[in-house]
Design a protein around this motif. Structure first.
Motif, PDB file in Angstrom:
ATOM      1  N   VAL A  94       0.891  -0.808  -0.227  1.00 50.33           N
ATOM      2  CA  VAL A  94      -0.054   0.611  -0.046  1.00 50.33           C
ATOM      3  C   VAL A  94       0.746   1.457   0.087  1.00 50.33           C
ATOM      4  O   VAL A  94       0.437   2.343   0.496  1.00 50.33           O
ATOM      5  CB  VAL A  94      -1.180   0.079   1.189  1.00 50.33           C
ATOM      6  N   SER A  95       2.460   0.952  -0.175  1.00 50.75           N
ATOM      7  CA  SER A  95       3.239   2.317  -0.357  1.00 50.75           C
ATOM      8  C   SER A  95       2.909   3.281  -1.051  1.00 50.75           C
ATOM      9  O   SER A  95       3.845   4.115  -0.904  1.00 50.75           O
ATOM     10  CB  SER A  95       4.210   1.472  -0.355  1.00 50.75           C
ATOM     11  N   ASN A  96       1.507   2.751  -2.298  1.00 55.70           N
ATOM     12  CA  ASN A  96       1.746   3.755  -3.565  1.00 55.70           C
ATOM     13  C   ASN A  96       0.304   4.985  -3.017  1.00 55.70           C
ATOM     14  O   ASN A  96      -0.137   5.125  -3.577  1.00 55.70           O
ATOM     15  CB  ASN A  96       2.776   3.799  -4.359  1.00 55.70           C
ATOM     16  N   LEU A  97      -0.741   3.826  -2.220  1.00 46.23           N
ATOM     17  CA  LEU A  97      -2.483   4.668  -2.057  1.00 46.23           C
ATOM     18  C   LEU A  97      -2.312   5.458  -1.428  1.00 46.23           C
ATOM     19  O   LEU A  97      -1.448   5.833  -0.505  1.00 46.23           O
ATOM     20  CB  LEU A  97      -3.051   3.385  -1.396  1.00 46.23           C
ATOM     21  N   PRO A  98      -3.210   6.466  -1.798  1.00 47.00           N
ATOM     22  CA  PRO A  98      -3.299   7.769  -1.217  1.00 47.00           C
ATOM     23  C   PRO A  98      -3.955   7.309   0.368  1.00 47.00           C
ATOM     24  O   PRO A  98      -4.478   6.243   0.507  1.00 47.00           O
ATOM     25  CB  PRO A  98      -4.463   8.568  -1.866  1.00 47.00           C
ATOM     26  N   ALA A  99      -3.503   8.505   1.283  1.00 46.40           N
ATOM     27  CA  ALA A  99      -4.702   7.612   2.213  1.00 46.40           C
ATOM     28  C   ALA A  99      -6.171   7.513   2.416  1.00 46.40           C
ATOM     29  O   ALA A  99      -6.573   6.805   3.030  1.00 46.40           O
ATOM     30  CB  ALA A  99      -4.550   9.788   3.407  1.00 46.40           C
ATOM     31  N   LYS A 100      -6.902   8.662   1.822  1.00 49.75           N
ATOM     32  CA  LYS A 100      -7.765   7.759   1.670  1.00 49.75           C
ATOM     33  C   LYS A 100      -8.141   6.477   0.888  1.00 49.75           C
ATOM     34  O   LYS A 100      -9.393   5.868   1.821  1.00 49.75           O
ATOM     35  CB  LYS A 100      -9.067   8.528   1.354  1.00 49.75           C
ATOM     36  N   ALA A 101      -7.883   6.125   0.527  1.00 55.95           N
ATOM     37  CA  ALA A 101      -7.728   4.995  -0.493  1.00 55.95           C
ATOM     38  C   ALA A 101      -7.239   3.852   0.988  1.00 55.95           C
ATOM     39  O   ALA A 101      -8.069   2.908   1.379  1.00 55.95           O
ATOM     40  CB  ALA A 101      -6.156   4.841  -1.368  1.00 55.95           C
ATOM     41  N   VAL A 102      -6.704   3.645   1.127  1.00 53.44           N
ATOM     42  CA  VAL A 102      -5.943   3.154   2.744  1.00 53.44           C
ATOM     43  C   VAL A 102      -6.790   2.918   3.681  1.00 53.44           C
ATOM     44  O   VAL A 102      -7.350   1.672   4.346  1.00 53.44           O
ATOM     45  CB  VAL A 102      -4.338   3.533   3.139  1.00 53.44           C
ATOM     46  N   ALA A 103      -7.852   4.452   3.823  1.00 51.27           N
ATOM     47  CA  ALA A 103      -8.668   4.199   4.879  1.00 51.27           C
ATOM     48  C   ALA A 103      -9.820   3.070   4.358  1.00 51.27           C
ATOM     49  O   ALA A 103     -10.538   2.437   4.602  1.00 51.27           O
ATOM     50  CB  ALA A 103      -9.184   5.404   4.975  1.00 51.27           C
ATOM     51  N   ARG A 104     -10.279   3.671   3.298  1.00 56.18           N
ATOM     52  CA  ARG A 104     -11.733   2.764   2.575  1.00 56.18           C
ATOM     53  C   ARG A 104     -10.924   0.960   2.513  1.00 56.18           C
ATOM     54  O   ARG A 104     -11.885   0.588   2.453  1.00 56.18           O
ATOM     55  CB  ARG A 104     -11.858   2.891   0.941  1.00 56.18           C
ATOM     56  N   ARG A 105      -9.751   0.968   2.656  1.00 58.18           N
ATOM     57  CA  ARG A 105      -9.615  -0.577   2.498  1.00 58.18           C
ATOM     58  C   ARG A 105      -9.075  -1.186   3.827  1.00 58.18           C
ATOM     59  O   ARG A 105     -10.015  -2.585   4.005  1.00 58.18           O
ATOM     60  CB  ARG A 105      -7.590  -1.222   1.852  1.00 58.18           C
ATOM     61  N   GLY A 106      -9.558  -0.376   4.592  1.00 64.73           N
ATOM     62  CA  GLY A 106     -10.198  -1.076   6.315  1.00 64.73           C
ATOM     63  C   GLY A 106      -9.102  -0.613   6.696  1.00 64.73           C
ATOM     64  O   GLY A 106      -9.494  -1.481   7.964  1.00 64.73           O
ATOM     65  N   MET A 107      -8.026   0.014   6.569  1.00 62.14           N
ATOM     66  CA  MET A 107      -7.020   0.868   8.036  1.00 62.14           C
ATOM     67  C   MET A 107      -7.790   1.957   8.224  1.00 62.14           C
ATOM     68  O   MET A 107      -7.429   2.671   7.538  1.00 62.14           O
ATOM     69  CB  MET A 107      -5.660   0.235   7.535  1.00 62.14           C
ATOM     70  N   VAL A 108      -8.462   1.977   9.468  1.00 63.57           N
ATOM     71  CA  VAL A 108      -8.645   3.159   9.814  1.00 63.57           C
ATOM     72  C   VAL A 108      -7.856   3.417  11.065  1.00 63.57           C
ATOM     73  O   VAL A 108      -7.680   2.975  12.197  1.00 63.57           O
ATOM     74  CB  VAL A 108     -10.338   3.086  10.298  1.00 63.57           C
ATOM     75  N   ARG A 109      -7.559   5.168  11.068  1.00 59.79           N
ATOM     76  CA  ARG A 109      -6.950   5.311  12.606  1.00 59.79           C
ATOM     77  C   ARG A 109      -7.789   6.653  13.249  1.00 59.79           C
ATOM     78  O   ARG A 109      -9.060   7.344  12.775  1.00 59.79           O
ATOM     79  CB  ARG A 109      -5.927   6.044  11.474  1.00 59.79           C
ATOM     80  N   SER A 110      -7.297   6.533  14.417  1.00 58.70           N
ATOM     81  CA  SER A 110      -8.127   7.055  15.127  1.00 58.70           C
ATOM     82  C   SER A 110      -6.892   8.151  15.679  1.00 58.70           C
ATOM     83  O   SER A 110      -5.635   8.734  15.144  1.00 58.70           O
ATOM     84  CB  SER A 110      -8.647   7.308  16.390  1.00 58.70           C
ATOM     85  N   PHE A 111      -6.416   9.789  16.167  1.00 54.49           N
ATOM     86  CA  PHE A 111      -5.159  10.637  16.199  1.00 54.49           C
ATOM     87  C   PHE A 111      -5.259  11.190  17.701  1.00 54.49           C
ATOM     88  O   PHE A 111      -6.586  10.334  19.049  1.00 54.49           O
ATOM     89  CB  PHE A 111      -5.736  12.042  15.233  1.00 54.49           C
ATOM     90  N   GLN A 112      -3.819  11.128  18.478  1.00 53.90           N
ATOM     91  CA  GLN A 112      -3.735  11.720  19.467  1.00 53.90           C
ATOM     92  C   GLN A 112      -4.406  11.945  20.383  1.00 53.90           C
ATOM     93  O   GLN A 112      -4.949  12.658  21.383  1.00 53.90           O
ATOM     94  CB  GLN A 112      -2.469  11.740  19.448  1.00 53.90           C
ATOM     95  N   ILE A 113      -4.584  13.786  19.373  1.00 54.33           N
ATOM     96  CA  ILE A 113      -5.459  14.476  19.438  1.00 54.33           C
ATOM     97  C   ILE A 113      -6.752  14.842  19.839  1.00 54.33           C
ATOM     98  O   ILE A 113      -7.271  14.471  18.036  1.00 54.33           O
ATOM     99  CB  ILE A 113      -5.063  15.810  18.991  1.00 54.33           C
ATOM    100  N   SER A 114      -8.399  14.395  20.682  1.00 57.14           N
ATOM    101  CA  SER A 114      -8.991  13.920  20.039  1.00 57.14           C
ATOM    102  C   SER A 114      -9.491  14.557  18.916  1.00 57.14           C
ATOM    103  O   SER A 114      -9.938  16.142  18.344  1.00 57.14           O
ATOM    104  CB  SER A 114     -10.457  14.138  21.540  1.00 57.14           C
ATOM    105  N   ALA A 115     -10.271  13.588  17.451  1.00 56.99           N
ATOM    106  CA  ALA A 115     -10.832  14.132  16.184  1.00 56.99           C
ATOM    107  C   ALA A 115     -12.729  13.998  16.491  1.00 56.99           C
ATOM    108  O   ALA A 115     -12.464  13.260  15.819  1.00 56.99           O
ATOM    109  CB  ALA A 115     -10.145  13.494  15.332  1.00 56.99           C
ATOM    110  N   VAL A 116     -12.955  14.626  16.326  1.00 55.80           N
ATOM    111  CA  VAL A 116     -14.245  14.571  16.224  1.00 55.80           C
ATOM    112  C   VAL A 116     -15.133  16.130  15.481  1.00 55.80           C
ATOM    113  O   VAL A 116     -14.012  17.230  15.357  1.00 55.80           O
ATOM    114  CB  VAL A 116     -15.139  14.834  17.875  1.00 55.80           C
ATOM    115  N   PHE A 117     -16.549  16.296  14.910  1.00 57.48           N
ATOM    116  CA  PHE A 117     -16.482  16.976  13.591  1.00 57.48           C
ATOM    117  C   PHE A 117     -17.280  17.812  14.685  1.00 57.48           C
ATOM    118  O   PHE A 117     -18.281  17.983  14.672  1.00 57.48           O
ATOM    119  CB  PHE A 117     -17.244  16.876  12.212  1.00 57.48           C
ATOM    120  N   GLY A 118     -16.440  18.424  15.353  1.00 65.11           N
ATOM    121  CA  GLY A 118     -17.144  19.441  16.280  1.00 65.11           C
ATOM    122  C   GLY A 118     -18.466  20.529  16.379  1.00 65.11           C
ATOM    123  O   GLY A 118     -19.085  20.394  15.974  1.00 65.11           O
ATOM    124  N   GLY A 119     -18.263  20.564  14.834  1.00 66.29           N
ATOM    125  CA  GLY A 119     -20.116  21.502  14.142  1.00 66.29           C
ATOM    126  C   GLY A 119     -20.997  20.844  14.137  1.00 66.29           C
ATOM    127  O   GLY A 119     -21.704  21.562  13.727  1.00 66.29           O
TER     128      GLY A 119
END
Ligand SMILES: Nc1ncnc2c1ncn2[C@@H]1O[C@H](COP(=O)(O)OP(=O)(O)O)[C@@H](O)[C@H]1O
Ligand SMILES: [Mg+2]
Lengths: 331, 255
Positions: free
Chosen positions: B69-94
């Motif tokens: 997956v070394s050549n895929l963009p971030a969204k493509a990796v996410a769509r393949r099922g590798m989903v991350r969270s972030f160290q700083i809480s990441a919610v959509f505040g609005g």
């Protein structure tokens, strides 16, 4: 849910009612038409700024080109007004895709600078091209008959036509904001990396909303050209983009109605400045006041400074926060 | 032992001469909860950024589900099922709490570009979203603005949103950081629950949490892997004890 319409619905109903009866209460229909065109311009501009945080200084290009294309179509090809409006909308969209494609990869000040630079290129093109009429602009654009039926030469008919189109455009913007697409846009604005980690591609969303904003701006330009009968270089000048920004900030960023209120307030102020100055001059005896009509830019500058210093949320922003701070009667 | 779901070889990242991740070989076994520990600045977050393709590696390879997956963009990796969270809480505040979760679900409806439709088409996702929120104890707060939630709740919402992607591999960056004792317990058991049928790679400083739920540990120091194995193997490792656990202090949060 309350059985009574919400405060917001009442506000919109009142505004719409005021716009419908305004010509009968003394509003000069041509001024009303101009007000509506600028309100649409500000709303279109705000669709981008308010929901992506991207501040464009290139929107004059869409307004001007939309106007030139519509005006040229009417003058040279005798286009009917509805086709001319469509041409304005389409040219705004087309130019929007190109400018958006180049600029949305950047954010913040870089985005603003790129849009400004691209719009300046459009400006110089408009200066050079014979089709725009150069310094003279396009004059005497005929309003024609809408769908071959409605004679737009009547100022009132023109006003109500522009009102109907503006309201439709406003409802369209409201729909975009409250659509699945609008949800994704809000998410991208709130936290772009998180949106990426959920599989979204922010640039696609930004390009679409940029194009929609440009298309509606092109429509505003075409409406203005047809209803006022002329397009000049000042429509493509970067200060017109600054004007959109100012109207949005004065009205209130992040509220749907803000740009409408801001546009109404500023265009009215601009138009009444001469009379206001003359009034102040006779009232105070200072002859200097009578020159106010010619110093529109200075007054706009002062309004901008006042807005930034005293009511940063804009007129609608301040009103909304006031109504929120009032204690609620019911839960 | 099954094939690793995630594997890296010689992964390296340098920032202007400073090497934050230095030749990491990592293998995450399918179905495991795999903890990544190490002192602050060891390169854990940078490693996450590399794995999820948020930044380009200077060298090395990444294989996910056996594919590079070394050549895929971030969204493509996410769509393949590798989903991350972030160290700083990441919610959509609005957005509301419910909308946060629906946002992770709505892409599969294929309406995300539909600017002409009402957001009400997303209502058919409500049931699924509420089930997910219920799992993290947020169902009663569904209509609240996400930005107004207290910190621990935001992290729980983030977990629900990550789960909504139905990930094969969840990468959690310090999911219990900054939480009170009770929230830590709740989130820990939650991670344990939701890890069924998935793989979890998590950065965690709290050794109690690591000891209670991790199947495998990898210790990172100055960008290098200094030990890997189960809790007992790793805690007996002398280099680890010296570098990280600070000579027998095993219970506390070593940061
Ligand atoms: N974008 C960056 N540019 C320069 N240095 C960075 C960048 N990101 C991280 N680093 C450095 O890399 C090292 C590892 O950071 P990080 O991965 O955040 O550590 P950890 O998550 O283990 O605490 C730190 O010294 C940090 O300063
Ligand atoms: Mg970190």
């Amino acid at each position: 849910m309350s059985a009574f319409p919400s405060l917001r619905t009442c506000g919109y109903a009142m505004l719409l009612f005021a716009l419908v009866v305004a010509p009968w209460a003394g509003l000069y229909p041509v001024l009303g038409t101009k007000l509506l065109c600028y309100a649409l311009f500000a709303c279109a501009f705000h669709l981008l700024l308010g929901y992506t945080g991207l501040a464009s200084l290139g929107h004059a290009a869409f307004l001007g080109v939309g106007g030139y294309v519509a005006g040229y179509g009417v003058k040279m090809w005798q286009l009917s007004p509805e086709l001319a409006l469509l041409a304005g909308l389409g040219s705004g969209a087309l130019l929007g895709v190109v400018m958006g494609f180049i600029s949305i990869r950047r954010s913040g000040i870089y985005f603003t600078m790129i849009t400004l630079a691209l719009a300046q290129m459009v400006y110089f093109l408009c200066v050079q091209l014979p089709q725009t009429g150069g310094e003279d602009g396009l004059q005497g654009i005929d309003r024609g008959r809408l769908f071959g039926l409605l004679d737009l030469h009547d100022d009132l008919t023109m006003y109500y036509t522009v009102l109907v189109i503006s309201v439709a455009a406003f409802l369209f913007i409201a729909r975009v904001v409250y659509s699945p697409f609008g949800q994704a846009l809000q998410a991208i604005k709130d936290n772009e990396p998180r949106a990426v980690s959920l599989g979204y591609h922010p640039n696609h969303y930004k390009l679409i909303v940029f194009t929609l904003s440009a298309a509606l701006t092109g429509l505003a330009g075409a409406l203005k050209a047809i209803s006022l009968g002329f397009v000049t270089l000042s429509d493509v000048h970067w200060m017109t983009s600054g004007h959109a920004l100012l109207m949005t900030l004065v009205g209130g960023l992040g509220t749907l109605s803000g740009p409408v209120v801001g546009a109404l307030a500023l265009v009215t102020l601009e138009n009444k400045m001469g009379a206001l100055g003359a009034g102040l001059a006779s009232l105070t005896g200072f002859a200097w006041f009578s020159t106010l009509g010619e110093s529109v830019m200075m007054i706009m500058g002062i309004v901008f400074v006042l807005c930034v210093l005293t009511f940063r949320r804009g007129i609608m922003g301040e009103l909304l926060s006031l109504s929120r701070h009032r204690p609620r009667k019911t839960a | 032992m099954s094939a690793p779901v995630l594997e890296t070889r010689g992964l390296r990242k340098s920032f202007k001469g400073f090497t934050a991740v230095d030749g990491v070989d990592l293998a995450v076994q399918s179905g495991h909860i795999h903890a990544l520990i190490g002192p602050n600045g060891a390169g854990k977050t940078t490693l996450f950024n590399l794995l999820t393709r948020f930044i380009e590696p200077s060298a090395g390879e990444i294989h996910f589900n056996g594919e590079p997956v070394s050549n895929l963009p971030a969204k493509a990796v996410a769509r393949r099922g590798m989903v991350r969270s972030f160290q700083i809480s990441a919610v959509f505040g609005g957005l509301s709490v419910l909308d946060n979760v629906r946002l992770a679900l709505q892409r599969k409806l294929g309406v995300s570009f539909h600017f002409w439709r009402s957001a009400r088409v997303l209502d058919r996702l409500n049931e699924e979203a509420l089930t997910l929120l219920d799992q993290v104890g947020l169902a009663t707060l569904a209509d609240e603005a996400a930005g107004a939630l207290p910190y621990g709740r935001k992290r729980a919402l983030e977990l629900a949103t990550t789960l909504a992607m139905d990930p094969v591999l969840m990468l959690l960056d310090e999911p219990t950081q900054g939480m009170g004792y009770e929230d830590v317990e709740r989130v820990t058991s939650l991670i344990k629950t939701v890890s069924a049928g998935r793989t979890v790679l998590m950065v965690e400083h709290n050794m109690k949490v690591v000891a209670s739920i991790a199947d495998t540990l990898t210790v990172l120091q100055r960008g290098r892997v200094i030990a890997s194995g189960d809790y007992h193997q790793v805690s007996r490792n002398e280099e680890v004890t010296r570098a990280y656990l600070g000579g027998g202090r095993q219970g506390g949060a070593a940061a």
